[in-house]
Design an enzyme around this catalytic site. Sequence first.
Site, PDB file in Angstrom:
ATOM      1  N   ARG A 127      56.906  -9.876  -9.056  1.00 37.46           N
ATOM      2  CA  ARG A 127      56.141  -9.713  -7.832  1.00 37.46           C
ATOM      3  C   ARG A 127      57.041 -10.020  -6.643  1.00 37.46           C
ATOM      4  O   ARG A 127      58.055 -10.700  -6.766  1.00 37.46           O
ATOM      5  CB  ARG A 127      54.934 -10.661  -7.807  1.00 37.46           C
ATOM      6  CG  ARG A 127      53.921 -10.434  -8.928  1.00 37.46           C
ATOM      7  CD  ARG A 127      52.776 -11.428  -8.796  1.00 37.46           C
ATOM      8  NE  ARG A 127      51.738 -11.225  -9.804  1.00 37.46           N
ATOM      9  CZ  ARG A 127      51.668 -11.882 -10.954  1.00 37.46           C
ATOM     10  NH1 ARG A 127      52.591 -12.798 -11.246  1.00 37.46           N
ATOM     11  NH2 ARG A 127      50.695 -11.638 -11.813  1.00 37.46           N
ATOM     12  N   HIS A 157      50.085 -11.546 -16.548  1.00 35.47           N
ATOM     13  CA  HIS A 157      48.656 -11.297 -16.329  1.00 35.47           C
ATOM     14  C   HIS A 157      47.818 -12.292 -17.118  1.00 35.47           C
ATOM     15  O   HIS A 157      48.053 -12.502 -18.317  1.00 35.47           O
ATOM     16  CB  HIS A 157      48.281  -9.879 -16.776  1.00 35.47           C
ATOM     17  CG  HIS A 157      48.761  -8.813 -15.839  1.00 35.47           C
ATOM     18  ND1 HIS A 157      48.880  -7.485 -16.200  1.00 35.47           N
ATOM     19  CD2 HIS A 157      49.146  -8.878 -14.529  1.00 35.47           C
ATOM     20  CE1 HIS A 157      49.323  -6.786 -15.170  1.00 35.47           C
ATOM     21  NE2 HIS A 157      49.493  -7.612 -14.153  1.00 35.47           N
ATOM     22  N   ARG A 176      57.193  -2.842  -9.665  1.00 37.45           N
ATOM     23  CA  ARG A 176      56.557  -3.628 -10.730  1.00 37.45           C
ATOM     24  C   ARG A 176      55.656  -2.719 -11.578  1.00 37.45           C
ATOM     25  O   ARG A 176      55.647  -2.816 -12.814  1.00 37.45           O
ATOM     26  CB  ARG A 176      55.746  -4.767 -10.105  1.00 37.45           C
ATOM     27  CG  ARG A 176      54.934  -5.607 -11.107  1.00 37.45           C
ATOM     28  CD  ARG A 176      54.348  -6.808 -10.370  1.00 37.45           C
ATOM     29  NE  ARG A 176      53.237  -7.418 -11.067  1.00 37.45           N
ATOM     30  CZ  ARG A 176      53.366  -8.373 -12.000  1.00 37.45           C
ATOM     31  NH1 ARG A 176      54.566  -8.787 -12.365  1.00 37.45           N
ATOM     32  NH2 ARG A 176      52.295  -8.895 -12.573  1.00 37.45           N
ATOM     33  N   LYS A 221      51.335 -16.201  -9.799  1.00 38.11           N
ATOM     34  CA  LYS A 221      50.031 -16.496  -9.232  1.00 38.11           C
ATOM     35  C   LYS A 221      49.424 -17.728  -9.885  1.00 38.11           C
ATOM     36  O   LYS A 221      49.579 -17.953 -11.080  1.00 38.11           O
ATOM     37  CB  LYS A 221      49.099 -15.298  -9.426  1.00 38.11           C
ATOM     38  CG  LYS A 221      49.402 -14.119  -8.505  1.00 38.11           C
ATOM     39  CD  LYS A 221      48.358 -13.034  -8.662  1.00 38.11           C
ATOM     40  CE  LYS A 221      48.584 -11.891  -7.688  1.00 38.11           C
ATOM     41  NZ  LYS A 221      47.555 -10.832  -7.837  1.00 38.11           N
ATOM     42  N   HIS A 233      55.770  -3.582  -4.999  1.00 43.41           N
ATOM     43  CA  HIS A 233      54.844  -3.610  -6.133  1.00 43.41           C
ATOM     44  C   HIS A 233      54.874  -2.288  -6.905  1.00 43.41           C
ATOM     45  O   HIS A 233      54.516  -2.257  -8.087  1.00 43.41           O
ATOM     46  CB  HIS A 233      53.427  -3.907  -5.651  1.00 43.41           C
ATOM     47  CG  HIS A 233      52.671  -4.828  -6.561  1.00 43.41           C
ATOM     48  ND1 HIS A 233      53.042  -6.145  -6.773  1.00 43.41           N
ATOM     49  CD2 HIS A 233      51.588  -4.634  -7.350  1.00 43.41           C
ATOM     50  CE1 HIS A 233      52.210  -6.705  -7.627  1.00 43.41           C
ATOM     51  NE2 HIS A 233      51.327  -5.802  -8.000  1.00 43.41           N
ATOM     52  N   TYR A 256      47.540   0.132 -17.215  1.00 39.27           N
ATOM     53  CA  TYR A 256      48.759   0.916 -17.433  1.00 39.27           C
ATOM     54  C   TYR A 256      48.626   1.854 -18.620  1.00 39.27           C
ATOM     55  O   TYR A 256      49.387   2.814 -18.734  1.00 39.27           O
ATOM     56  CB  TYR A 256      49.955  -0.025 -17.616  1.00 39.27           C
ATOM     57  CG  TYR A 256      50.251  -0.808 -16.359  1.00 39.27           C
ATOM     58  CD1 TYR A 256      50.832  -0.192 -15.253  1.00 39.27           C
ATOM     59  CD2 TYR A 256      49.909  -2.151 -16.246  1.00 39.27           C
ATOM     60  CE1 TYR A 256      51.080  -0.889 -14.085  1.00 39.27           C
ATOM     61  CE2 TYR A 256      50.148  -2.856 -15.084  1.00 39.27           C
ATOM     62  CZ  TYR A 256      50.735  -2.219 -14.005  1.00 39.27           C
ATOM     63  OH  TYR A 256      50.969  -2.907 -12.847  1.00 39.27           O
TER      64      TYR A 256
END
Length: 318
Positions: free
Chosen positions: A160, A286, A263, A191, A260, A295
């Site tokens: 990220r 994630h 990514r 995150k 992004h 994806y």
Amino acid sequence: MEPTEALPVEPLGPVPTAFLEHLRVERRLAERTRIMYAAALRRLQAAMRDQTLAVDQVRPHHVRRWAAQLHGQGLGSRSIAIHLAAWRGLFRWLGREGRVTSNPVDGLRPPKGQRPLPKALPVDQAVALADHRDDSGENDPRLDARDHAIVELLYGCGLRSAELIGLDLHPGGPGGGWIDLTSGDAEVLGKGNKRRVVPVGAAAIAAVQAWLALREQLARPDEPALFVSQRGTRLTGSQMRRRLAARAVQAGLPSHVHPHMLRHSYASHLLQSSGDLRAVQELLGHAQISTTQVYTRLDHQHLAAIYDAAHPRAKRKS
């Protein structure tokens, strides 16, 4: 007693500033997220002011009305979701501070919208961008080396933007991440302050080493950041986005490129080659597998395009 004239009020006062500082220091939210939250809090401030509501007077029906107004103003479901998340977080924080007894945003959800597919570059365009070097002589070779290393890490590691900017020269730095060039691993702070280790490929390692050979010519002596600006301080997200967009134009890519997107390209291309959804989830950091599953939809589109172009039975009547 006669009613007094209603005076203009600032129902939140200095609260938004304190809350945003909490998000920066304790939650370590990315700068871009804090900017979006600040805009959402300004809308909340205006709505409360229009109805002369104090912070402990806001009720769920108020929030539902304000969310409906956002929808009427043309905001999409994602934007409204960001507003509600910012408001919900604010009232949760106010509850911990003892300012409110309930959270009027709890249980409220934004209108459902079709979840857009992430935009990923085709493999040839992603590789062309990673291989691009500016030989025009118009660009500072130190910045070219830095930007090359940034592209290699974004596309080669799926980082990220905030994770890349947070990389330091050494472990334990203020940014929270660093690259071990000997082992070929990058430890990043993602995150929710979650740490993960991702492998760094040979091309990215070589690019980082080339940048490190020039970094001291730009960086201030006490600057811990791996990537620095022309001023010698830690590179910002907006600076990186501008440089990447310009580099994509120089490389001849037909579409606007942002960090992004690289990514997304990393995840999509990795999933196309491996088919290992769980591994891609771990590499991306994630928390939920459903986030990674988007994806697979991209992969299906790729396969469908190949089918439409190649199979004799795929031709459809116009």
